[in-house]
Write an enzyme that holds these catalytic residues in place. Structure first.
Site, PDB file in Angstrom:
ATOM      1  N   VAL A 149       0.827  -1.217   0.000  1.00 43.00           N
ATOM      2  CA  VAL A 149       0.000   0.000   0.000  1.00 43.00           C
ATOM      3  C   VAL A 149       0.860   1.266   0.000  1.00 43.00           C
ATOM      4  CG1 VAL A 149      -1.991  -1.011   1.158  1.00 43.00           C
ATOM      5  CG2 VAL A 149      -0.248   0.131   2.531  1.00 43.00           C
ATOM      6  N   LYS A 150       2.157   1.154   0.259  1.00 42.88           N
ATOM      7  CA  LYS A 150       3.019   2.338   0.364  1.00 42.88           C
ATOM      8  C   LYS A 150       3.391   2.845  -1.038  1.00 42.88           C
ATOM      9  CE  LYS A 150       2.668   1.744   4.781  1.00 42.88           C
ATOM     10  NZ  LYS A 150       3.546   1.205   5.815  1.00 42.88           N
TER      11      LYS A 150
END
Ligand SMILES: *Cc1c(COP(=O)(O)O)cnc(C)c1O
Length: 388
Positions: free
Chosen positions: A190-191
């Protein structure tokens, strides 16, 4: 059935896939050339002297604390509005944790609260050994201010930049460690860029880099200069400290190296999405993210706050209405001192009032490079309906 717009999502290209496949066909799946190449690329990108790749940002935070000498009897301070890993790292080392409440505009650790708390701690003889500011949503903390306080009170600084790769502070890349001892990045999917799981610790100190390299691999050295006596033979290595297996694989590093080629593009795209959100949401009863002029955010997250005085529904009802409409909203974060484990350590509701006010109003809207204009419009429609 509505398709869900996720709050975050990785962007994997054909080139990324090829880079990983090449490693699979090579001689080394781990401890090969890809990890040092990824480390060099990141150090050069950030303008830091050393980069130490590990299997997660959580591991990076742990060995960063150990390298700075955090142990029993020490105190580490961080912000309540972060992922639990920013605080847990101190507990892993046998130290205790405390929290500095947030700034109501940036939602980062408040410099004023930090200064006050340091003055009190000095009086009580309980100054922190390390302070861990977190660049929430990618927006840099007031690093010059925190650094000035570190000079006065003698603490070390680890930047948790899990949200912030590709961002800048006062025109320079986050991760150059100008105002800190160590900066940590996360490469969870998700980063901003991903290695599936992975993290990196940046530093300008050769001694800290060496210590983190030792700790990520069992505390074992093959460097004769670090051994207690001459090698018994060519097979010889020595364990000189208690380390871990926190190594990154070459598969992960190859993916990370390939993702680095698009890092700036990803962040630019996130800024375009944020600008569009800013415009679309202008007439709704929500507070849009405020950006300090000193920073160029990595924009990992786009967090709005509900003006609950102008909305009939509760925070939870708005959140549930968005989820029901297929908008994969999230909440970053539940204040760490309110987690049951931390309550078990003596923290109570009311400990960080500004952080708790934020928690009662915040919602993270979907934000990722592949997000389309249509999806943003869908988010707007769902939100407009939800706050009616
Ligand atoms: C994601 C995250 C971490 C942990 O990262 P991992 O790579 O999943 O271990 C730590 N701190 C913050 C602020 C994060 O967002």
């Amino acid at each position: 059935m509505t398709t869900v717009i996720p709050y975050g999502r990785q962007d994997i290209s054909e080139a990324d896939i090829q880079a990983v496949v090449e490693v699979l066909r090579s001689d080394f799946l781990t401890q090969g050339p890809a990890v040092p190449a990824f480390e060099r690329t990141l150090a050069d990108y950030c303008g830091a002297q050393h980069a130490v790749a590990v299997n997660s940002a959580t591991s990076a935070l742990h060995i960063a604390c150990l390298a700075l000498g955090v142990g029993k009897g020490d105190v580490v301070w961080t912000t309540p509005i972060t992922f639990v890993a920013s605080a847990n790292c101190a507990l892993y080392c046998g130290a205790s944790v405390d929290f500095v409440d947030i700034d109501p505009h940036t939602y980062n650790m408040s410099l004023e609260r930090l200064a006050e708390k340091l003055a009190q701690a000095e009086h009580a003889g309980k100054l922190p050994k390390v302070v861990i500011p977190v660049h929430l949503c990618g927006q840099p903390c007031d690093m010059a201010g925190i650094h000035a306080l570190s000079q006065r009170y003698g603490f070390k600084i680890i930047e948790d930049a899990s949200h912030a790769i590709g961002g800048k502070y006062r025109g320079e890349p986050i991760g150059n460690c100008r105002y800190s001892d160590i900066t940590v990045f996360s490469f969870h999917p998700v980063k901003i860029i991903t290695t599936a799981e992975g993290g990196m610790a940046m530093t300008n100190s050769a001694a800290l880099a060496k210590r983190m390299q030792l700790l990520r691999s069992h505390g074992i050295t093959r460097d004769v200069n670090d051994m207690t006596h001459a090698p018994d033979g060519p097979w010889y290595y020595q364990q000189i400290d208690l380390g871990f297996n926190y190594r990154m694989t070459d598969l992960q590093a190859a993916l990370g190296l390939s993702q680095m080629q698009r890092l700036d593009e990803f962040v630019t795209r996130r800024h375009a999405i944020a600008r569009r959100y800013d415009q679309l949401l202008a007439d709704l009863p929500v507070v849009i993210p405020w950006q300090h002029a000193d920073g160029y955010s990595g924009l990992h997250l786009y967090v709005i706050r509900l003006k609950l005085g102008e909305i009939v529904k509760t925070h939870r009802q708005v959140f549930e209405a968005l989820r029901a409409a297929g908008v994969g909203v999230n909440l970053h974060y539940i204040p760490v001192p309110c987690q049951p484990y931390y309550e078990g350590l003596g923290f109570k509701a009311g400990y960080c009032p500004e952080g708790e006010r934020y928690y009662a109003e915040a919602i993270s809207l979907p934000m990722y490079p592949g997000m389309t204009e249509k999806q943003q419009k869908d988010v707007l429609s769902a939100l407009t309906e939800a706050v009616r």
